[in-house]
Design a protein around this motif. Sequence first.
Motif, PDB file in Angstrom:
ATOM      1  N   CYS A 174      -2.836 -24.400  22.842  1.00 43.78           N
ATOM      2  CA  CYS A 174      -3.466 -25.026  21.678  1.00 43.78           C
ATOM      3  C   CYS A 174      -2.660 -26.226  21.202  1.00 43.78           C
ATOM      4  O   CYS A 174      -1.435 -26.258  21.348  1.00 43.78           O
ATOM      5  CB  CYS A 174      -3.569 -24.022  20.533  1.00 43.78           C
ATOM      6  SG  CYS A 174      -4.633 -22.627  20.936  1.00 43.78           S
ATOM      7  N   VAL A 199       1.624 -23.121  21.508  1.00 44.46           N
ATOM      8  CA  VAL A 199       1.126 -24.119  20.564  1.00 44.46           C
ATOM      9  C   VAL A 199       1.974 -25.389  20.665  1.00 44.46           C
ATOM     10  O   VAL A 199       3.204 -25.321  20.557  1.00 44.46           O
ATOM     11  CB  VAL A 199       1.167 -23.581  19.115  1.00 44.46           C
ATOM     12  CG1 VAL A 199       0.664 -24.633  18.131  1.00 44.46           C
ATOM     13  CG2 VAL A 199       0.348 -22.294  18.991  1.00 44.46           C
ATOM     14  N   VAL A 247      -1.983 -28.720  17.810  1.00 43.52           N
ATOM     15  CA  VAL A 247      -2.111 -28.977  16.375  1.00 43.52           C
ATOM     16  C   VAL A 247      -1.804 -30.459  16.193  1.00 43.52           C
ATOM     17  O   VAL A 247      -0.712 -30.912  16.544  1.00 43.52           O
ATOM     18  CB  VAL A 247      -1.125 -28.108  15.567  1.00 43.52           C
ATOM     19  CG1 VAL A 247      -1.117 -28.504  14.104  1.00 43.52           C
ATOM     20  CG2 VAL A 247      -1.474 -26.623  15.725  1.00 43.52           C
ATOM     21  N   CYS A 274      -3.141 -18.336  19.801  1.00 41.58           N
ATOM     22  CA  CYS A 274      -2.824 -18.973  21.087  1.00 41.58           C
ATOM     23  C   CYS A 274      -1.523 -18.447  21.685  1.00 41.58           C
ATOM     24  O   CYS A 274      -0.641 -18.010  20.963  1.00 41.58           O
ATOM     25  CB  CYS A 274      -2.675 -20.489  20.900  1.00 41.58           C
ATOM     26  SG  CYS A 274      -3.941 -21.212  19.845  1.00 41.58           S
ATOM     27  N   LEU A 285      -6.603 -28.134  16.779  1.00 41.07           N
ATOM     28  CA  LEU A 285      -6.761 -28.072  15.328  1.00 41.07           C
ATOM     29  C   LEU A 285      -6.434 -29.416  14.700  1.00 41.07           C
ATOM     30  O   LEU A 285      -5.450 -30.067  15.062  1.00 41.07           O
ATOM     31  CB  LEU A 285      -5.847 -26.979  14.738  1.00 41.07           C
ATOM     32  CG  LEU A 285      -5.903 -26.832  13.206  1.00 41.07           C
ATOM     33  CD1 LEU A 285      -5.973 -25.361  12.795  1.00 41.07           C
ATOM     34  CD2 LEU A 285      -4.704 -27.482  12.532  1.00 41.07           C
ATOM     35  N   MET A 330      -2.669 -21.325  14.346  1.00 43.63           N
ATOM     36  CA  MET A 330      -2.809 -21.427  15.799  1.00 43.63           C
ATOM     37  C   MET A 330      -1.838 -20.486  16.518  1.00 43.63           C
ATOM     38  O   MET A 330      -2.163 -19.983  17.593  1.00 43.63           O
ATOM     39  CB  MET A 330      -2.623 -22.872  16.269  1.00 43.63           C
ATOM     40  CG  MET A 330      -3.767 -23.786  15.868  1.00 43.63           C
ATOM     41  SD  MET A 330      -5.413 -23.069  16.145  1.00 43.63           S
ATOM     42  CE  MET A 330      -6.070 -24.137  17.420  1.00 43.63           C
TER      43      MET A 330
END
Length: 277
Positions: free
Chosen positions: A54, A209, A56, A206, A79, A202
Amino acid sequence: RLKLSGRELLCQLKEKVEVTTLTSDHQPFSALAWAPLLLPPQQLTSDLGPYKSCAVVSSAGSLRNSGLGKEIDTHDAVLRFNAAPTSGFEKDVGSKTTVRLINSQVMASDDHRFLSSSLYSSGVLVAWDPAPFFSNLTQWYNHTDYPIFNQYQRYRRLHPQQPFYILHPRLEWQLWQRIQDNMAEPIQKNPPSSGLLGTILMMSLCEVVHVYEFLPSRRKTPLCHYYQRFYDAACTFGAYHPLLYEKNLVKRMNQGSDRDIYNHGRVTLPGFSAMNC
Ligand code: NCC
């Protein structure tokens, strides 16, 4: 005071911070007519993921000319925050939006046209509001910082198909406590920024991250956001939010190299499911 290692800090987070979203099982929502109709029946963490990797994406000005867009889009989930756009900035921030975390100020202020702007129509929405220090849900419901619940109800009625969650405000203060307990000096009693809240969110969805330009790279700039011509160093270092302390904590937990930060503004954190505590 004992200084915890990165691993110990990560394990503390996993043990002491709960990523919960509101459902109509929570008081006082169980007694409100609108809540069972509009709040999701299940937790965000049971509806979404688990994901392998993931991203961010902070909204920092230092993302400008980063060329990180392609890399960001290779993640299984991305995100983004508040009013941060992708359109026109794809080269630097990518185009995929899986989750958008928004503060209640964005939902309430007229400038953001939250109810009608197409900026908010892709991905899963998650909202939060600064709650009074360690209050319960009823106290907060009666004293929200901005009218998050009015706007939530309006948005849900206009866009009934889009998943939309509200963070349990307990997370803000549990996270705040992790920051305070690991700093030598007293920090301001304001909740952490969306940046740290989204990172923790997250980490609960996940395996790995990557956080971009939360710890500024060599592109560090007084430009506040990559998408606006507005300059204020407080965007990077914090004023209301204990942002500098948040960044200090993330720096200590980073499992990537300092080069990654310097060149790409990239931090690597393990998800909670991938940690052995
Ligand atoms: O600016 P904001 O944050 O939307 O940015 C999202 C997150 O990115 C990280 N960031 C941002 C800029 C920067 N130069 N460096 C960074 O590290 C931060 O982690 C930040 O949280 C928020 O946290 O919700 C915030 O929201 C804005 C504002 O409400 C929205 O952008 C909507 O306009 C706040 N600004 C003001 O209230 C004036 C900001 O303090 C925090």
